[in-house]
Design an enzyme around this catalytic site. Sequence first.
Site, PDB file in Angstrom:
ATOM      1  N   ASP A  52       0.922  -0.885   0.139  1.00 38.96           N
ATOM      2  CA  ASP A  52       0.524  -0.088   0.210  1.00 38.96           C
ATOM      3  C   ASP A  52       0.870   1.244  -0.531  1.00 38.96           C
ATOM      4  O   ASP A  52      -0.001   2.511  -0.046  1.00 38.96           O
ATOM      5  CB  ASP A  52      -0.838   0.407   0.951  1.00 38.96           C
ATOM      6  CG  ASP A  52      -0.336  -0.117   2.412  1.00 38.96           C
ATOM      7  OD1 ASP A  52       0.663   0.394   2.548  1.00 38.96           O
ATOM      8  OD2 ASP A  52      -1.071  -0.106   3.381  1.00 38.96           O
ATOM      9  N   ASP A  91      -0.323  -6.616  -0.543  1.00 36.20           N
ATOM     10  CA  ASP A  91      -1.413  -5.407   1.005  1.00 36.20           C
ATOM     11  C   ASP A  91      -2.875  -5.540   1.330  1.00 36.20           C
ATOM     12  O   ASP A  91      -3.424  -5.259   0.852  1.00 36.20           O
ATOM     13  CB  ASP A  91      -0.441  -4.074   1.464  1.00 36.20           C
ATOM     14  CG  ASP A  91       0.215  -4.231   2.077  1.00 36.20           C
ATOM     15  OD1 ASP A  91       0.700  -5.079   2.922  1.00 36.20           O
ATOM     16  OD2 ASP A  91       1.495  -2.885   1.805  1.00 36.20           O
ATOM     17  N   GLU A 189       9.047  -3.613  11.405  1.00 36.92           N
ATOM     18  CA  GLU A 189       9.911  -2.399  10.267  1.00 36.92           C
ATOM     19  C   GLU A 189      10.125  -1.128  10.855  1.00 36.92           C
ATOM     20  O   GLU A 189       9.489  -0.982  12.148  1.00 36.92           O
ATOM     21  CB  GLU A 189       8.614  -2.301   9.181  1.00 36.92           C
ATOM     22  CG  GLU A 189       8.729  -0.686   8.314  1.00 36.92           C
ATOM     23  CD  GLU A 189       7.858  -0.130   7.090  1.00 36.92           C
ATOM     24  OE1 GLU A 189       6.574  -0.592   7.253  1.00 36.92           O
ATOM     25  OE2 GLU A 189       8.284   1.177   7.150  1.00 36.92           O
TER      26      GLU A 189
HETATM   27  O1  KIV Z   1       3.299  -1.321   1.982  1.00 35.01           O
HETATM   28  C1  KIV Z   1       4.655  -1.407   1.794  1.00 35.01           C
HETATM   29  O2  KIV Z   1       5.390  -0.914   0.774  1.00 35.01           O
HETATM   30  C2  KIV Z   1       4.983  -1.906   2.463  1.00 35.01           C
HETATM   31  C3  KIV Z   1       7.105  -1.966   2.815  1.00 35.01           C
HETATM   32  C4  KIV Z   1       7.637  -1.168   3.476  1.00 35.01           C
HETATM   33  C5  KIV Z   1       6.741  -3.470   3.973  1.00 35.01           C
HETATM   34  O3  KIV Z   1       4.538  -2.843   4.067  1.00 35.01           O
END
Ligand code: KIV
Length: 276
Positions: A52, A91, A189
């Site tokens: 996301d 995601d 993260e």
């Molecule tokens: O949305 C995304 O790109 C992520 C990464 C930073 C792990 O969740």
Amino acid sequence: MSSQAKPSSAIQVAELRRMREAGEKIVALTCYDASFAYLEDRAGVDVVLVGDSLGMVIQGRNSTTAVTVTDIAYHSRLVAPFLQRAFLVSDLPFLSFATRERALDASQRLMQEGGAKMVKLEGGREQADIVEYLSVRGVPVCAHLGLQPQLIHKMGAFKVQGREDAAAEAMVRDAKILEEAGADLMVLECIPSSLGKRITEQAHIPVIGIGAGPDVSGQILVLQDILNISPMVTLGHKPRFVKNYMEGAPDIEGAIRAYVQEVRSGKYPAPEHCFQ
Ligand code: KIV
């Protein structure tokens, strides 16, 4: 043997587990379209994430909260056909997994319309019920602990998580609970390297870090960050863990290959990319 019946070289969850056990670093990178999917796959990226983060690097917003399931399904659909080897994770965006039913519907869309092989959701023990609900229904789940960008409007700012003892202990416990609930993969993260190491040592599933130090099973970064073209980076807000792989690279594919090579060899992340 018809071409459809040939054994596939595509990465599956079992291969990610094998890599973790063999101590082979897993290389993950975000991706949102066909051209880059083709390049990332060819360059040897193991896990491609339609994250996301597209809200920020593709849509130009200042957070991820406006991203919808339709957006992620759309970008997953662009990426999936170009991955011959890499494993596609998509995601679950903000609030799309707020109830069991919504989480299942959203996962169904990402897997059936988008071609995802796994969904990722942010959150700690409060998401264990959703992780279990999806997992027992055949949806592979990647948990996401540490900095959770979907909580930006509650947190106020993106900052390193788990620095205080109590927060670190809670995260170690959350990781165990999510694994027991059925998570097959975990992203950590923006946490101190020592905490990334501790959670990885405790886990039986691969742990992918972004700003979580070198002692995890693999690394993930945002594509536009390593190419030095994301709005945040070009405006001068470069997170500590970001490395510009265009520096010294002959072209974009060369930059992605350099990232793959540095993660595999352990050269990335260096101490300057890590948090204490
Ligand atoms: O949305 C995304 O790109 C992520 C990464 C930073 C792990 O969740």
